[in-house]
Design an enzyme around this catalytic site. Structure first.
Site, short mmCIF file in Angstrom:
data_model
loop_
_atom_site.label_atom_id
_atom_site.label_comp_id
_atom_site.label_asym_id
_atom_site.label_seq_id
_atom_site.Cartn_x
_atom_site.Cartn_y
_atom_site.Cartn_z
N LYS A 104 35.59 30.39 0.79
CA LYS A 104 37.00 30.32 1.17
C LYS A 104 37.86 31.37 0.51
O LYS A 104 37.65 31.78 -0.62
CB LYS A 104 37.55 28.93 0.80
CG LYS A 104 37.01 27.85 1.69
CD LYS A 104 37.80 27.73 2.96
CE LYS A 104 38.99 26.85 2.71
NZ LYS A 104 39.67 26.48 3.94
N HIS A 130 53.37 31.77 24.25
CA HIS A 130 52.76 30.42 24.14
C HIS A 130 51.50 30.43 23.28
O HIS A 130 50.63 29.59 23.45
CB HIS A 130 52.40 29.85 25.52
CG HIS A 130 53.46 30.05 26.56
ND1 HIS A 130 54.42 29.10 26.84
CD2 HIS A 130 53.73 31.10 27.37
CE1 HIS A 130 55.23 29.55 27.80
NE2 HIS A 130 54.84 30.78 28.12
N GLU A 149 51.39 30.28 2.91
CA GLU A 149 51.64 28.86 3.19
C GLU A 149 52.82 28.34 2.37
O GLU A 149 53.69 27.63 2.88
CB GLU A 149 50.40 28.03 2.87
CG GLU A 149 49.21 28.35 3.76
CD GLU A 149 47.94 27.74 3.19
OE1 GLU A 149 47.62 26.60 3.54
OE2 GLU A 149 47.28 28.41 2.37
N SER A 168 38.52 28.42 -3.18
CA SER A 168 38.40 26.97 -3.16
C SER A 168 37.47 26.55 -4.29
O SER A 168 36.52 27.26 -4.63
CB SER A 168 37.82 26.53 -1.82
OG SER A 168 37.18 25.27 -1.96
#
Ligand code: ARG
Length: 464
Positions: A289, A162, A296, A283
């Site tokens: 970043k 979970h 992704e 970024s």
């Protein structure tokens, strides 16, 4: 477009006029099926050689056809081939060009053959190659995962259910879980390949032919195990492509799970892993970043593979036997899915090979969330003879106590523990550490480092 001169050269005998421009746009497949050029020419060469061996065409014609086809192939490979959309597809483009190069013998190539068995053989050969490519790419990914498992066979990390901390596991065990999955994917591609490896060539349009073809000979020349036994099935079947897409979908699903873990693990909140610069982007506004874009994109590209699977299922659903033009829509979907899969496998292999696990952070995280509560309960069963359900209850009270005190289980004092169950002794603290926890999980398939090393050795032997 109504003058006879613009009607198709291949069937102009029956047609007075050429097609409407929109008809040509919806009908033509040459924009994508040119990817089958190599397979189409291989199939034609096998067919021509067989026609000559059977005395259906002369040896002279067969050798003219063979030489001509090689010229066509080299034109395609060197990008000088004059593609013509009015010739619809790869089959007619190749044949028309062959006619220009060798003249009359080209007209004999299509004896005892139809575009229906031709496209079936081309596409089967192409999908078969993709099964082999997927196998090779999966092997490389498995090797990268084993490399990670070897490095961190005994690194302790949290195991989740979970996405809540459950029990400590080892990094090596986690990597080897994916090895199991990707190995099953390999087996699925191999299985699909074995089943699809039959030749449709010689089924002709749908009914077979009156020419004395040797289908065994063309099957062998193209590396098929045997000719397909039913001509109707040979031209109508696309389940071979669906099996590929099914295996690709399951493999893609596995890739997406690992990609998702890499996205989570590389976040500042987790810090389980450092992705290499080669697989990250920055970024334009936030200097700190470092985004896991490759993971992704991989996670998202999976959608195209699932989409292709559903699309081809839908195309084939309810089609009466045998060939229908609907089936021309099988190719773009499959091409795109195969490209996405290969790209995804390559990207994942690169990311896995380059990433650096962070053993210290993994360790800290492994001890959070009362991850050794089960070890405590097991100790109560083993040492005090409590029924597991009672042990579970006692442990639950201890967890609640630790929570109230804002501490972890090992930080409770013996006195505090004994206030919950008088039989508890100091020995209990031995099982509350994460290293002891994973080392104790020696049941077959469990997370103990000794198990992980045995599995690594088994897989390495298997792969070599
Ligand atoms: N381009 C067609 C396809 O991809 C080839 C077969 C055409 N057959 C036919 N009877 N029109 O399916």
């Amino acid at each position: 477009m109504s003058d006879k001169s613009s009607s198709n050269a291949m069937w102009g005998g029956r047609f007075a006029a050429g097609p409407d421009a929109i008809m040509e746009a919806i009908n033509a497949s040459i924009g994508f099926d040119r990817r089958l050029a190599k397979q189409d020419i291989d199939g034609s060469r096998a067919h021509a050689a067989m026609l000559a061996a059977q005395g259906i065409i002369t040896d002279n014609d067969a050798s003219a056809i063979r030489e001509g086809l090689l010229t066509v192939l080299s034109e395609i490979e060197s990008d000088t081939f004059p593609w013509r959309v009015e010739l619809e597809d790869i089959h007619m483009n190749v044949e028309a060009r062959l006619k220009e190069i060798v003249g009359e013998p080209a007209g004999r190539l299509h004896t005892g053959r139809s575009r229906n068995d031709q496209v079936a053989v081309d596409f089967r050969l192409w999908v078969r190659d993709q099964c082999d490519a997927a196998d090779g790419a999966l092997k490389a990914l498995i090797e990268a995962l084993i490399g990670q498992a070897e490095e961190g066979a005994d690194w302790v990390m949290p195991g989740f259910t979970h996405l809540q901390v459950a029990q400590p596991v080892t990094w090596g065990h986690h990597m080897m879980a994916y090895v199991e999955m990707f190995a099953r994917d390999r087996a699925r591609f191999a299985d699909a390949r074995a089943r699809m490896n039959e030749s449709p060539l010689g089924a002709a349009a749908l009914a077979g032919t009156s020419f004395p073809l040797d289908r065994q000979m063309t099957a062998e020349a193209l590396g098929f195990d045997r000719p397909m036994a039913n001509s109707l099935d040979a031209v109508a079947a696309r389940d071979f492509a669906l099996e590929f897409l099914g295996a690709a979908s399951i493999c893609a699903m596995h890739l997406s799970r690992l990609a998702e873990e890499l996205v989570i693990w590389s976040s500042a909140q987790f810090r389980f892993v450092a992705m290499s610069d080669r697989w990250s982007t920055g970024s334009s506004i936030m200097p700190q970043k470092r985004n896991p874009d490759a993971a992704e994109l991989l996670r998202a590209k999976i959608g195209r593979i699932f989409g292709a699977n559903v699309a081809l299922m839908t195309i084939m659903k309810g089609l009466p036997l045998t060939y229908s033009k609907d089936m021309q829509e099988d190719k773009e979907q499959t091409f795109d899915a195969a490209d996405s899969l290969m790209l995804g496998l390559a990207a994942m292999t690169g990311m896995v090979a380059d990433m650096k696990g962070r053993p210290e952070d993994l360790r800290v995280a492994a001890a959070m969330g009362f991850s050794t509560a089960t070890d405590l309960a097991d100790w109560l069963v083993r040492e005090l003879g409590l029924p597991f359900r009672d042990a579970h209850h006692v442990t639950g009270s201890l967890v609640a106590m630790a929570e109230e005190n804002g501490c972890d289980l090992p930080e409770l004092s013996l006195v505090q523990m004994q206030s919950v169950h008088a039989g508890i002794t100091g020995a209990i603290f031995d099982v509350l550490g994460v290293d002891n926890s994973v080392a104790s999980r020696t049941s077959y398939g469990g997370t103990a480092p000794v198990n992980v090393r045995a599995q690594i050795a088994r897989w390495k032997k298997d792969l070599s």
